[in-house]
Design a protein around this motif. Structure first.
Motif, PDB file in Angstrom:
ATOM      1  N   GLY A  19     -13.725 -71.051 -30.418  1.00  0.00           N
ATOM      2  CA  GLY A  19     -13.545 -72.410 -29.894  1.00  0.00           C
ATOM      3  C   GLY A  19     -12.911 -72.390 -28.519  1.00  0.00           C
ATOM      4  O   GLY A  19     -12.927 -71.381 -27.826  1.00  0.00           O
ATOM      5  N   ASN A  20     -12.368 -73.520 -28.130  1.00  0.00           N
ATOM      6  CA  ASN A  20     -11.770 -73.641 -26.809  1.00  0.00           C
ATOM      7  C   ASN A  20     -10.567 -72.727 -26.646  1.00  0.00           C
ATOM      8  O   ASN A  20      -9.848 -72.467 -27.591  1.00  0.00           O
ATOM      9  CB  ASN A  20     -11.310 -75.079 -26.565  1.00  0.00           C
ATOM     10  N   LYS A  21     -10.392 -72.285 -25.428  1.00  0.00           N
ATOM     11  CA  LYS A  21      -9.202 -71.518 -25.128  1.00  0.00           C
ATOM     12  C   LYS A  21      -8.123 -72.477 -24.619  1.00  0.00           C
ATOM     13  O   LYS A  21      -8.431 -73.441 -23.934  1.00  0.00           O
ATOM     14  CB  LYS A  21      -9.518 -70.468 -24.060  1.00  0.00           C
ATOM     15  N   VAL A  22      -6.885 -72.169 -24.995  1.00  0.00           N
ATOM     16  CA  VAL A  22      -5.769 -72.988 -24.517  1.00  0.00           C
ATOM     17  C   VAL A  22      -4.971 -72.179 -23.504  1.00  0.00           C
ATOM     18  O   VAL A  22      -4.508 -71.084 -23.801  1.00  0.00           O
ATOM     19  CB  VAL A  22      -4.832 -73.395 -25.688  1.00  0.00           C
ATOM     20  N   GLU A  23      -4.863 -72.750 -22.315  1.00  0.00           N
ATOM     21  CA  GLU A  23      -4.060 -72.087 -21.287  1.00  0.00           C
ATOM     22  C   GLU A  23      -2.640 -72.661 -21.349  1.00  0.00           C
ATOM     23  O   GLU A  23      -2.367 -73.730 -20.816  1.00  0.00           O
ATOM     24  CB  GLU A  23      -4.684 -72.337 -19.909  1.00  0.00           C
ATOM     25  N   ALA A  24      -1.775 -71.945 -22.054  1.00  0.00           N
ATOM     26  CA  ALA A  24      -0.409 -72.443 -22.256  1.00  0.00           C
ATOM     27  C   ALA A  24       0.430 -72.233 -20.998  1.00  0.00           C
ATOM     28  O   ALA A  24       1.252 -73.076 -20.644  1.00  0.00           O
ATOM     29  CB  ALA A  24       0.241 -71.740 -23.443  1.00  0.00           C
ATOM     30  N   THR A  50       6.175 -70.778 -25.599  1.00  0.00           N
ATOM     31  CA  THR A  50       5.343 -69.641 -25.205  1.00  0.00           C
ATOM     32  C   THR A  50       6.095 -68.768 -24.208  1.00  0.00           C
ATOM     33  O   THR A  50       6.157 -67.535 -24.345  1.00  0.00           O
ATOM     34  CB  THR A  50       4.024 -70.144 -24.566  1.00  0.00           C
ATOM     35  N   LEU A  51       6.707 -69.418 -23.228  1.00  0.00           N
ATOM     36  CA  LEU A  51       7.463 -68.687 -22.208  1.00  0.00           C
ATOM     37  C   LEU A  51       8.630 -67.922 -22.832  1.00  0.00           C
ATOM     38  O   LEU A  51       8.800 -66.724 -22.568  1.00  0.00           O
ATOM     39  CB  LEU A  51       7.968 -69.677 -21.148  1.00  0.00           C
ATOM     40  N   LEU A  52       9.407 -68.591 -23.683  1.00  0.00           N
ATOM     41  CA  LEU A  52      10.549 -67.919 -24.316  1.00  0.00           C
ATOM     42  C   LEU A  52      10.100 -66.731 -25.151  1.00  0.00           C
ATOM     43  O   LEU A  52      10.733 -65.678 -25.140  1.00  0.00           O
ATOM     44  CB  LEU A  52      11.335 -68.886 -25.212  1.00  0.00           C
ATOM     45  N   ASN A  53       9.016 -66.909 -25.899  1.00  0.00           N
ATOM     46  CA  ASN A  53       8.518 -65.806 -26.729  1.00  0.00           C
ATOM     47  C   ASN A  53       8.126 -64.601 -25.887  1.00  0.00           C
ATOM     48  O   ASN A  53       8.350 -63.452 -26.284  1.00  0.00           O
ATOM     49  CB  ASN A  53       7.313 -66.261 -27.561  1.00  0.00           C
ATOM     50  N   ILE A  54       7.567 -64.861 -24.716  1.00  0.00           N
ATOM     51  CA  ILE A  54       7.181 -63.752 -23.833  1.00  0.00           C
ATOM     52  C   ILE A  54       8.426 -63.092 -23.239  1.00  0.00           C
ATOM     53  O   ILE A  54       8.526 -61.871 -23.182  1.00  0.00           O
ATOM     54  CB  ILE A  54       6.207 -64.237 -22.735  1.00  0.00           C
ATOM     55  N   LEU A  55       9.405 -63.925 -22.847  1.00  0.00           N
ATOM     56  CA  LEU A  55      10.643 -63.363 -22.280  1.00  0.00           C
ATOM     57  C   LEU A  55      11.381 -62.524 -23.311  1.00  0.00           C
ATOM     58  O   LEU A  55      12.064 -61.560 -22.976  1.00  0.00           O
ATOM     59  CB  LEU A  55      11.577 -64.481 -21.783  1.00  0.00           C
ATOM     60  N   ALA A  56      11.240 -62.910 -24.587  1.00  0.00           N
ATOM     61  CA  ALA A  56      11.908 -62.190 -25.669  1.00  0.00           C
ATOM     62  C   ALA A  56      11.094 -61.001 -26.152  1.00  0.00           C
ATOM     63  O   ALA A  56      11.467 -60.334 -27.116  1.00  0.00           O
ATOM     64  CB  ALA A  56      12.168 -63.147 -26.828  1.00  0.00           C
ATOM     65  N   ALA A  57       9.971 -60.736 -25.494  1.00  0.00           N
ATOM     66  CA  ALA A  57       9.060 -59.661 -25.884  1.00  0.00           C
ATOM     67  C   ALA A  57       8.551 -59.833 -27.315  1.00  0.00           C
ATOM     68  O   ALA A  57       8.250 -58.866 -28.014  1.00  0.00           O
ATOM     69  CB  ALA A  57       9.707 -58.283 -25.709  1.00  0.00           C
ATOM     70  N   LEU A  58       8.460 -61.092 -27.741  1.00  0.00           N
ATOM     71  CA  LEU A  58       7.897 -61.384 -29.063  1.00  0.00           C
ATOM     72  C   LEU A  58       6.395 -61.639 -28.937  1.00  0.00           C
ATOM     73  O   LEU A  58       5.672 -61.664 -29.917  1.00  0.00           O
ATOM     74  CB  LEU A  58       8.567 -62.620 -29.675  1.00  0.00           C
ATOM     75  N   ASP A  59       5.971 -61.883 -27.713  1.00  0.00           N
ATOM     76  CA  ASP A  59       4.561 -62.137 -27.456  1.00  0.00           C
ATOM     77  C   ASP A  59       4.229 -61.519 -26.098  1.00  0.00           C
ATOM     78  O   ASP A  59       5.129 -61.280 -25.293  1.00  0.00           O
ATOM     79  CB  ASP A  59       4.316 -63.656 -27.442  1.00  0.00           C
ATOM     80  N   LYS A  60       2.948 -61.236 -25.880  1.00  0.00           N
ATOM     81  CA  LYS A  60       2.543 -60.609 -24.614  1.00  0.00           C
ATOM     82  C   LYS A  60       1.784 -61.607 -23.751  1.00  0.00           C
ATOM     83  O   LYS A  60       0.977 -62.389 -24.264  1.00  0.00           O
ATOM     84  CB  LYS A  60       1.633 -59.415 -24.911  1.00  0.00           C
ATOM     85  N   PRO A  61       2.010 -61.561 -22.442  1.00  0.00           N
ATOM     86  CA  PRO A  61       1.253 -62.462 -21.568  1.00  0.00           C
ATOM     87  C   PRO A  61      -0.178 -61.962 -21.376  1.00  0.00           C
ATOM     88  O   PRO A  61      -0.455 -60.779 -21.543  1.00  0.00           O
ATOM     89  CB  PRO A  61       2.031 -62.393 -20.247  1.00  0.00           C
ATOM     90  N   THR A  62      -1.079 -62.882 -21.022  1.00  0.00           N
ATOM     91  CA  THR A  62      -2.451 -62.507 -20.692  1.00  0.00           C
ATOM     92  C   THR A  62      -2.460 -61.807 -19.337  1.00  0.00           C
ATOM     93  O   THR A  62      -3.222 -60.878 -19.090  1.00  0.00           O
ATOM     94  CB  THR A  62      -3.334 -63.782 -20.625  1.00  0.00           C
ATOM     95  N   ASN A  63      -1.566 -62.276 -18.478  1.00  0.00           N
ATOM     96  CA  ASN A  63      -1.410 -61.721 -17.130  1.00  0.00           C
ATOM     97  C   ASN A  63       0.017 -61.893 -16.666  1.00  0.00           C
ATOM     98  O   ASN A  63       0.708 -62.783 -17.154  1.00  0.00           O
ATOM     99  CB  ASN A  63      -2.287 -62.508 -16.145  1.00  0.00           C
ATOM    100  N   GLY A  64       0.415 -61.072 -15.706  1.00  0.00           N
ATOM    101  CA  GLY A  64       1.741 -61.243 -15.125  1.00  0.00           C
ATOM    102  C   GLY A  64       2.767 -60.331 -15.755  1.00  0.00           C
ATOM    103  O   GLY A  64       2.484 -59.616 -16.726  1.00  0.00           O
TER     104      GLY A  64
END
Ligand code: ADP
Ligand code: MG
Length: 253
Positions: A19-24, A50-64
């Motif tokens: 389905g559609n992609k969501v750009e968070a 989303t940002l906090l999860n990435i900063l906490a290394a709980l999730d990975k960014p698509t880029n950056g």
């Protein structure tokens, strides 16, 4: 010196079934200096969690990239991420995240237990923190025996006890009444004045008005930021509130 550097952060969630992609997050850039107290505001769905999860290394960014104290998170081995998180970050959540079957004291010790510290060292670290947070007399109680404000102070003690480089807070006043909110915000200011770097995500204009800088995210980007300068909390409150009105009415700045 920057303790945190966020460069070109993008996060696209691919929904299932093609389905559609969501750009968070589209392109988030900012840095946080050692000793800063930064609030991040944005409407629901703007990408804060989303940002906090990435900063906490709980999730990975698509880029950056995210760089914490010179270490790029994506370069940390999967097996070392949990340890890195425990050694470098303290977390304070809206809903406290305390274990109900542990006393406040054992909840606060938990990150140190996981790090293999001795009881003697844990106790030595806890004493001054508990005194400062005004929870010394509550340490043997269970979470269900104390108020929301007291639970959140225990959670702050748990975040501080590892002496983290950065405290990440997600709506820390979201579940507190106004008196407990004031106490917690006062506490955060004190902790920050003693040198602790804090990054807080919040909906609350009042909470944001205690920070030294407020970032606004909209449509996956940092849209605007306000530095406190010499403003009082009341003056900063007014500026934050005006900016949110501008954001809500679609004004560009
Ligand atoms: P906020 O915390 O600011 O409310 P979020 O980071 O939770 O925002 O969400 C940002 C956007 O990403 C929203 O449109 C949300 O629906 C979407 N989103 C969040 N998590 C997921 C996920 N796991 N899968 C798909 N979409 C998601
Ligand atoms: Mg959220």
């Amino acid at each position: 010196m920057s303790i945190l550097e966020v460069n070109g952060l993008k996060k696209v969630y691919a929904t299932r079934f093609g389905g559609n992609k969501v750009e968070a997050l589209k392109n988030v850039n900012f840095s946080v200096e050692q000793g800063e107290y930064v609030a991040i505001m944005g409407e629901s769905g703007s990408g804060k969690t989303t940002l906090l999860n990435i900063l906490a290394a709980l999730d990975k960014p698509t880029n950056g990239t995210v760089n914490l104290d010179g270490k790029e998170l994506s370069k940390i081995k999967e097996s070392a991420v949990a340890t890195f998180r425990r050694d470098n970050l303290g977390f304070v959540f809206q809903d406290f995240n305390l274990l109900d079957t542990f006393t406040l004291e054992d909840n606060i010790y938990l990150p140190l237990v996981l790090a293999g510290k001795t009881y003697k060292e844990m106790h030595a670290r806890l004493e001054p923190i508990a005194a400062r947070l005004g929870i010394t007399g509550l340490l043997k109680k269970y979470p269900y025996e104390v108020s929301g404000g007291q639970k959140q102070r225990a959670a702050v003690a748990r975040a501080l006890i590892t002496n983290p480089k950065l405290i990440l807070a997600d709506e820390p006043t979201g579940a507190l009444d106004s008196k407990a909110t004031d106490e917690l915000l006062h506490l955060f200011s004190e902790i920050n004045k003693s040198g602790q770097t804090i990054l807080m995500v919040t909906h609350s204009v009042k909470a944001a008005s205690h920070a030294g800088r407020v970032l606004f995210i909209k449509d996956g980007e940092v849209f605007h930021q306000i530095y406190r300068g010499n403003d009082t909390n009341e003056q900063l409150y007014q500026k934050v509130s005006d900016t949110l009105t501008l954001l809500a009415t679609g004004g560009e700045k």
